[in-house]
Design a protein around this motif. Structure first.
Motif: not given
Length: 322
Positions: A211, A214, A283-286, A300-301
């Motif tokens: 995270v 990213n 991962t796409d997680a933020l 993710r959002t």
């Protein structure tokens, strides 16, 4: 008979004297309680014999101990260290203990994520270490258990802790992935210290590092609460909720008010957190927030994250924490 006695009695006296001398070596020692002996590095047999006589753990004296040791003992050198000599141990047994036994092992343990002010306090409080040291640079100590000898200097023990960090960081840095978000070993330590303070679950470290990787690549603030707390306490527990003024403070550490890494580490990270930063989860997680079980839930959002935050707040209200 008279001639026989003149020959026999001296011989008997010699045998008795020999037996008495032999008992000085193999007979039980004079102590009723165990005693501690500290052998300095490079000590000779003569010096150790003097110590044994001064400590009162051998019968006879240092001279007789040296003579028996050279005549009947092993030629191996005595070891340096702290030794616990059992009550009534023979001189022969003492020599064997000093040559081939295990010295007393003392350990000082630095847990993962311990800040340097607490590392300093732990070393300063240890009654078996000597000398003074400054508070070590944050992030310079590798958390682990370190052995030391009674009477050793705090500076020497701290030096081993810092050497271990340099060696481990060098090893892990050589194995880093090419697409990570940090560009220097120091940056790796800074980010790893944040990962260390954000999660206590080993299974989450790479995900948390993913995270933050990213967010760094996207130019987003890290938004890490531990970085807000650090300039207030230097790593000690805050003991209360973070103040709004602290969330707005621009002091080089606050990752809410500026993007990128803080100016320095906020703790001493362990191997696993350093490794996680250098090999983060893809991962796409933020975002992430506590899930109420000691772990975190990832999103993710921002919309997903806000919903997760609302659930976390509901859990805290139910617990009477808000």
């Amino acid at each position: 008979m008279k001639r026989f006695l003149l020959l026999f009695l001296p011989a008997l006296a010699l045998v008795a004297a020999g037996a008495a001398l032999w008992l000085l070596w193999v007979g039980p020692g004079p102590t009723e309680e165990p005693k501690t002996l500290i052998v300095a590095q490079g000590s000779s047999l003569a010096r150790v014999a003097d110590q044994l006589e001064e400590a009162g753990v051998i019968r006879g004296n240092a001279t007789s101990f040296r003579a028996f040791a050279r005549l009947l003992g092993s030629s191996d050198p005595v070891q340096a260290g702290e030794f616990l000599i059992p009550a009534r141990l023979s001189a022969d047994g003492i020599l064997n203990l000093l040559q081939h036994g295990r010295p007393v092992q003392r350990l000082v343990t630095i847990p993962e994520g311990m800040p340097s002010v607490l590392v300093h306090e732990r070393l300063a409080r240890n009654p078996y270490l000597t000398g003074d040291i400054p508070v070590p640079a944050e992030g310079s100590v590798l958390p682990n258990s370190y052995s030391f000898q009674r009477g050793e200097s705090r500076a020497a023990v701290l030096g081993r802790m810092q050497a271990a960090m340099r060696a481990e960081l060098s090893r892990l840095w050589a194995q880093r992935r090419p697409d990570i978000a940090v560009s220097t070993p120091r940056e790796a330590i800074i980010l790893a210290s944040i990962v260390e303070k954000e999660t206590a679950k080993p299974s989450e470290r790479r995900m948390v590092a993913g995270v933050y990787t990213n967010r760094l690549k996207a130019g987003m603030p890290l938004g890490a609460d531990p970085t807000v707390i650090y300039p207030v306490t230097r790593g000690r527990p805050l003991g209360r909720r973070i103040l709004r003024s602290e969330l707005r403070a621009d002091n080089g550490y606050n990752t809410y008010v500026r993007a990128g890494l803080p100016v320095g580490p906020i703790a001493n990270p362990g191997r696993a957190s350093i490794s996680a930063v250098l090999n983060p989860e893809t991962t796409d997680a933020l975002y992430f927030v506590a899930d109420g079980t000691g772990g975190h839930i990832f999103a993710r959002t921002l919309q997903e994250h806000n919903a997760n935050v609302a659930r976390w707040y509901a859990i805290r209200r139910a617990r009477g924490e808000m």
